[in-house]
Design a protein around this motif. Structure first.
Motif, PDB file in Angstrom:
ATOM      1  N   LEU A   1       0.954  -0.971  -0.033  1.00 18.75           N
ATOM      2  CA  LEU A   1       0.079   0.044   0.017  1.00 18.75           C
ATOM      3  C   LEU A   1       0.829   1.120   0.074  1.00 18.75           C
ATOM      4  CD1 LEU A   1      -2.554  -1.134   2.587  1.00 18.75           C
ATOM      5  CD2 LEU A   1      -2.837  -1.260  -0.015  1.00 18.75           C
ATOM      6  N   SER A   2       0.411   2.459  -0.277  1.00 14.72           N
ATOM      7  CA  SER A   2       1.217   3.659  -0.551  1.00 14.72           C
ATOM      8  C   SER A   2       1.051   4.191   0.819  1.00 14.72           C
ATOM      9  CB  SER A   2       0.316   4.716  -1.286  1.00 14.72           C
ATOM     10  OG  SER A   2       0.797   5.766  -1.323  1.00 14.72           O
ATOM     11  N   PRO A   3       2.268   4.559   1.349  1.00 14.44           N
ATOM     12  CA  PRO A   3       3.534   4.943   0.559  1.00 14.44           C
ATOM     13  C   PRO A   3       4.346   3.443   0.189  1.00 14.44           C
ATOM     14  CG  PRO A   3       3.884   5.572   2.703  1.00 14.44           C
ATOM     15  CD  PRO A   3       2.496   5.333   2.650  1.00 14.44           C
TER      16      PRO A   3
ATOM     17  N   PRO B   1      10.161  14.797  -9.463  1.00 16.21           N
ATOM     18  CA  PRO B   1      10.761  13.993  -8.304  1.00 16.21           C
ATOM     19  C   PRO B   1      10.516  14.880  -6.981  1.00 16.21           C
ATOM     20  CG  PRO B   1      12.491  14.124 -10.020  1.00 16.21           C
ATOM     21  CD  PRO B   1      11.482  15.053 -10.400  1.00 16.21           C
ATOM     22  N   ASP B   2      10.387  16.323  -6.948  1.00 20.46           N
ATOM     23  CA  ASP B   2      10.322  17.095  -5.864  1.00 20.46           C
ATOM     24  C   ASP B   2       8.850  16.744  -5.364  1.00 20.46           C
ATOM     25  OD1 ASP B   2      12.484  18.124  -6.405  1.00 20.46           O
ATOM     26  OD2 ASP B   2      11.882  19.972  -7.374  1.00 20.46           O
ATOM     27  N   ARG B   3       8.141  16.353  -6.049  1.00 20.10           N
ATOM     28  CA  ARG B   3       6.587  16.053  -5.579  1.00 20.10           C
ATOM     29  C   ARG B   3       6.266  14.537  -5.165  1.00 20.10           C
ATOM     30  NH1 ARG B   3       2.602  20.074  -7.083  1.00 20.10           N
ATOM     31  NH2 ARG B   3       3.804  21.683  -7.914  1.00 20.10           N
TER      32      ARG B   3
ATOM     33  N   HIS C   1       6.638   7.111  -3.250  1.00 21.24           N
ATOM     34  CA  HIS C   1       7.793   6.157  -3.558  1.00 21.24           C
ATOM     35  C   HIS C   1       8.958   6.329  -2.838  1.00 21.24           C
ATOM     36  CE1 HIS C   1       4.775   5.957  -6.792  1.00 21.24           C
ATOM     37  NE2 HIS C   1       5.295   4.855  -6.991  1.00 21.24           N
ATOM     38  N   PRO C   2       9.978   5.561  -2.657  1.00 18.68           N
ATOM     39  CA  PRO C   2      11.350   6.017  -2.274  1.00 18.68           C
ATOM     40  C   PRO C   2      12.034   6.728  -3.162  1.00 18.68           C
ATOM     41  CG  PRO C   2      11.071   3.397  -2.207  1.00 18.68           C
ATOM     42  CD  PRO C   2       9.839   3.836  -2.874  1.00 18.68           C
TER      43      PRO C   2
END
Ligand SMILES: Nc1ncnc2c1ncn2[C@@H]1O[C@H](COP(=O)(O)OP(=O)(O)OP(=O)(O)O)[C@@H](O)[C@H]1O
Ligand SMILES: [Mg+2]
Length: 263
Positions: A73-75, A171-173, A177-178
């Protein structure tokens, strides 16, 4: 009475599936004959990466086999985002498409929601989020939740998977995800694991852009139509800003994405 365990991961709690022993029950309200036929077809051709359809219960709910394992599940945890898992996923989606190329459904009540508007020669899963993938010992073993499946071009599914598993976007947002994942490199890994012909790399990027636009349009339509889950979810993530930032990132990295997918 047999114990019913609510399952987490659902966008729409009205249709949340439950676990009963080694089966899953999905409410009649979200059940589609075409999907049931698809699952029976997959079983008949020996595709083992999907739940099997076992019939309906006394409440009219679909009965599916429970697939043992872990569903991220997220994250998303690091174990779900390894390069090996990504390669497993690419291979599994390819096998799904090959297994559906021979499928002729007699029903046509596919969900139009996330489907490829151009349709196509295979059945796409259309909802290739980690929440719909079962792992065992860090390896991808099955796809679940075929509710959104529909005919489509194979690259439609590859694009969805690339976007969600790369991940592809600013990627700033990145918050699901890792942080160390290299989305561009992983785009290529997925393409190769799927078996994409190198000369179709640019087409894959074009389908990705097309799929993203279609998906945002769908979400906006849901919001305009008053879908409370989407109104909340889109507001929570700043959906409009995020979609624009991710589109800009993809446009900026177009050449690198094509190079990566070409291998
Ligand atoms: N056949 C199955 N085997 C193992 N786990 C399952 C199975 N079906 C569902 N689950 C678990 O239950 C969760 C929710 O199920 P599923 O993804 O099918 O429903 P959903 O996301 O609520 O459906 P929808 O997207 O149609 O609203 C999954 O993320 C997974 O953890
Ligand atoms: Mg799901």
């Amino acid at each position: 009475m047999t114990h019913e365990q609510a399952l987490v991961g659902s966008m729409d709690p009205r249709y949340a599936p439950v676990r009963v022993g080694d089966t899953v029950r999905r409410s009649a309200g979200s059940s589609r004959a075409a999907v049931r036929e698809l699952l029976l077809h997959l079983q008949s051709v020996g595709f083992d990466g999907a739940p099997r359809y076992l019939g309906t219960d006394e409440q009219g709910r679909e009965i599916l086999t429970w697939i043992d394992g872990e569903v991220p599940l997220s994250p998303y945890p690091a174990w779900a985002m390894t390069d090996r898992a990504l390669a497993d996923l690419g291979g599994l989606v390819r096998r799904l498409h090959e297994a559906t190329a021979t499928f002729r459904a007699t029903s046509a009540d596919w969900s139009p929601q996330w489907a490829d508007p151009r349709r196509g020669p295979v059945i796409c899963h259309n909802d290739l989020y980690p929440e719909n993938v079962v792992f065992r010992d860090g390896r991808v073993v099955a796809l679940i939740d075929f509710a959104m499946a529909a005919p489509g071009r194979p690259l439609w599914d590859v694009a969805i998977a690339a976007e969600v598993w790369g991940p592809l976007g600013d990627p700033d947002r990145r918050d699901q995800h890792p942080v160390d994942l290299d989305g561009i490199a992983r785009f290529g890994m997925l393409a190769r694991a799927y078996g994409l012909e190198p000369e179709r790399a640019e087409e894959l990027v074009d389908v990705l852009i097309e799929e993203r636009a279609q998906s945002v349009a769908n979400i906006r339509a849901e919001i305009t139509g008053g879908n409370e889950s989407w109104i909340r979810a889109w507001a929570d993530v700043g959906g409009d800003d995020r979609a624009a930032a991710d589109d800009a990132w993809i446009a900026r990295h177009r050449a690198a994405l094509i190079r990566s997918a070409r291998g």
